[in-house]
Each structure stands twice: as structure tokens, then as C-alpha cells.
Design an enzyme around this catalytic site. Structure first.
Site, short mmCIF file in Angstrom:
data_model
loop_
_atom_site.label_atom_id
_atom_site.label_comp_id
_atom_site.label_asym_id
_atom_site.label_seq_id
_atom_site.Cartn_x
_atom_site.Cartn_y
_atom_site.Cartn_z
N ASP A 63 -7.51 22.04 27.61
CA ASP A 63 -6.70 21.26 28.56
C ASP A 63 -5.44 20.71 27.91
O ASP A 63 -5.30 20.72 26.68
CB ASP A 63 -7.51 20.03 29.05
CG ASP A 63 -8.83 20.39 29.67
OD1 ASP A 63 -8.96 21.52 30.16
OD2 ASP A 63 -9.75 19.54 29.66
N TYR A 79 -17.19 22.03 20.04
CA TYR A 79 -16.09 21.08 20.24
C TYR A 79 -16.41 19.80 19.49
O TYR A 79 -17.56 19.35 19.45
CB TYR A 79 -15.93 20.76 21.72
CG TYR A 79 -15.17 21.81 22.51
CD1 TYR A 79 -13.78 21.75 22.64
CD2 TYR A 79 -15.85 22.86 23.13
CE1 TYR A 79 -13.09 22.70 23.37
CE2 TYR A 79 -15.17 23.82 23.86
CZ TYR A 79 -13.79 23.73 23.97
OH TYR A 79 -13.10 24.69 24.69
#
Length: 248
Positions: free
Chosen positions: A54, A112
Site C-alpha cells: 500500500d 511482513y
């Protein structure tokens, strides 16, 4: 002869509108790399990333691939890209791969990393890469909550795309918590992640850590398949794509 190239890259996502090329902005990682490659190869190129990070999200080891026809060796391609790409994008490696290799479709597992500052103030030179919560968290409660999230579940409640047509079932293999002084590091490892999934999981776990939710609520949130039941979306600056694994 057209060959398939795989590259591993790192980037600071602070000033970018995410990985994916978009019609309304030139500030994307994919767009910047394609622009340099097209100048180098003299032909249109499409770069496929392992995932679409993002806006504002960083990568320590994003994996991408592209097809191109050039006499340049992989190392020369890497040097060319690094010469002309902005300073906040760096190509770590370039190598030949099998013709059918696809960085997103063949990814087996991703990790992540999310960084949270629980102390009074962020370190000056790391302020763009950590979420300043500035509150103590009950990490034991967060770890208890995480146990309900591990495994194969429908993570629709943790997806920001409410019009998602494809399956929202994913396998979350591990959530690891590590405290370093006043900093909390959370690592999420799974076979794939939905839009904003890691940031919503993080926000929900933070709410547990602040005593605003009980750990056992995770079961109810998962079963509801309703984004409104989960916690807030943690901001992008604390998030890094850390590792992408493939079956070699």
C-alpha cells in the site's frame, strides 16, 4: 531472445502511492522501475511484483519479475537500474529464472514486519519507519489473541476491500512478537494477505494490548466476516514486506 528476470529490491515507501502502477499518479514503485527498464530495453515492459504494498508501506525484500530482450548480463541490468532509479529504491539482485516463473503466482509464503514505538518519542532517524503509539501494550494478551488467528480462516473481517469477489480464505502460519526496549516488533507469516490485512490485524491486536478488547474476541471477529467488527487499520509507516519464499 526474450528472457525472464527475477529481481529482489528494497524501497522506502514513504513518498509513494504504493507498489501498483495507477493512472492518476506517477509515484508508484512499479511505475518507476518500468520507466527505467523501458528506457534501457527500448521496449514496453511489465514488472510483476510478489504483492501490492500500500501507499506508505516499505519493503526489505520485495520480489518482482519481468521479460525482456537484451544482451546485458543480470549484473549489468542491476547496475543500470540502480544508476537511474531514485535513491529510495534499490535493486539488490537480478537473475535469470525459468520462463514460466511469476513472482506473485508462485510465492509460497510471505512475512511482513510491523514496528511499534511504545515509549514517549520516536528515534529521530527512524521516525518514518515505526508507528508511534506511545503507550505500553500488554504483549501477553496480544500473544493470546494471536493464537486464535493462526491457521486457515476466512479473513474477510480483516480485509479493507468490501467488494472482494475472490476467496478471502488464507493460512496465517505464525504471528511472532519481539520486544526491543520500548519497541515492539510483530511478524506475520502466511501464504498470502488481503488488502490492508496486516494493518487491520495489527490494529486489532493493539486494541487487545491496550485492554480495549479481550483476546477471545478474535473468534467472534473471524466468524462475523464483517470488517466493522475488527479493529482500526494501523498506519502504513510501521509496515515492511520482509521476506517472500518460493519453492525452488
Amino acid at each position: 531472445m526474450i528472457k525472464n528476470y527475477r529481481m529482489v529490491l528494497e524501497y522506502d515507501g514513504s513518498r509513494y502511492d504504493g507498489w501498483q502502477k495507477q493512472g492518476n499518479t506517477e509515484q508508484t514503485i512499479q511505475g518507476k522501475i518500468e520507466h527505467v527498464l523501458e528506457r534501457m530495453l527500448g521496449q514496453a515492459v511489465e514488472v510483476h511484483g510478489s504483492g501490492r504494498t500500500d501507499a506508505g508501506v516499505h519493503a526489505l525484500a520485495q520480489v518482482a519479475n519481468f521479460h525482456g530482450n537484451t544482451g546485458m548480463r543480470p549484473e549489468e541490468i542491476r547496475e543500470y537500474l540502480n544508476q537511474y532509479l531514485p535513491e529510495d529504491i534499490r535493486i539488490k539482485t537480478v537473475e535469470y529464472v525459468a520462463e514460466r516463473f511469476h513472482s506473485r503466482l508462485h510465492a509460497q509464503e510471505k512475512t511482513y514486519l510491523y514496528q511499534i514505538e511504545m515509549g514517549k518519542k520516536k528515534q529521530v532517524f527512524e521516525r518514518k519507519y515505526i508507528y508511534g503509539l506511545f503507550k505500553e501494550l500488554d504483549i501477553d494478551a496480544m500473544e493470546r489473541a494471536a493464537t486464535f488467528l493462526i491457521g486457515e480462516h476466512d479473513f474477510k473481517s480483516f480485509c479493507a476491500n468490501k467488494k472482494m469477489k475472490k476467496s478471502t480464505v488464507r493460512v496465517l502460519k505464525q504471528i511472532e512478537f519481539k520486544q526491543q526496549g520500548s519497541r515492539l516488533l510483530i511478524r506475520f507469516t502466511g501464504n498470502g494477505f488481503l488488502y490492508n490485512m496486516v494493518r487491520i490485524l495489527t490494529g486489532t491486536l493493539i486494541e487487545v494490548g491496550l485492554g480495549q478488547r479481550k483476546a477471545e474476541e478474535m473468534k467472534k471477529i473471524l466468524n462475523s466476516k464483517d470488517r466493522n467488527e475488527a479493529g482500526f487499520t494501523a498506519p502504513p509507516e510501521g509496515l515492511f514486506l520482509e521476506q517472500v519464499c518460493y519453492k525452488e
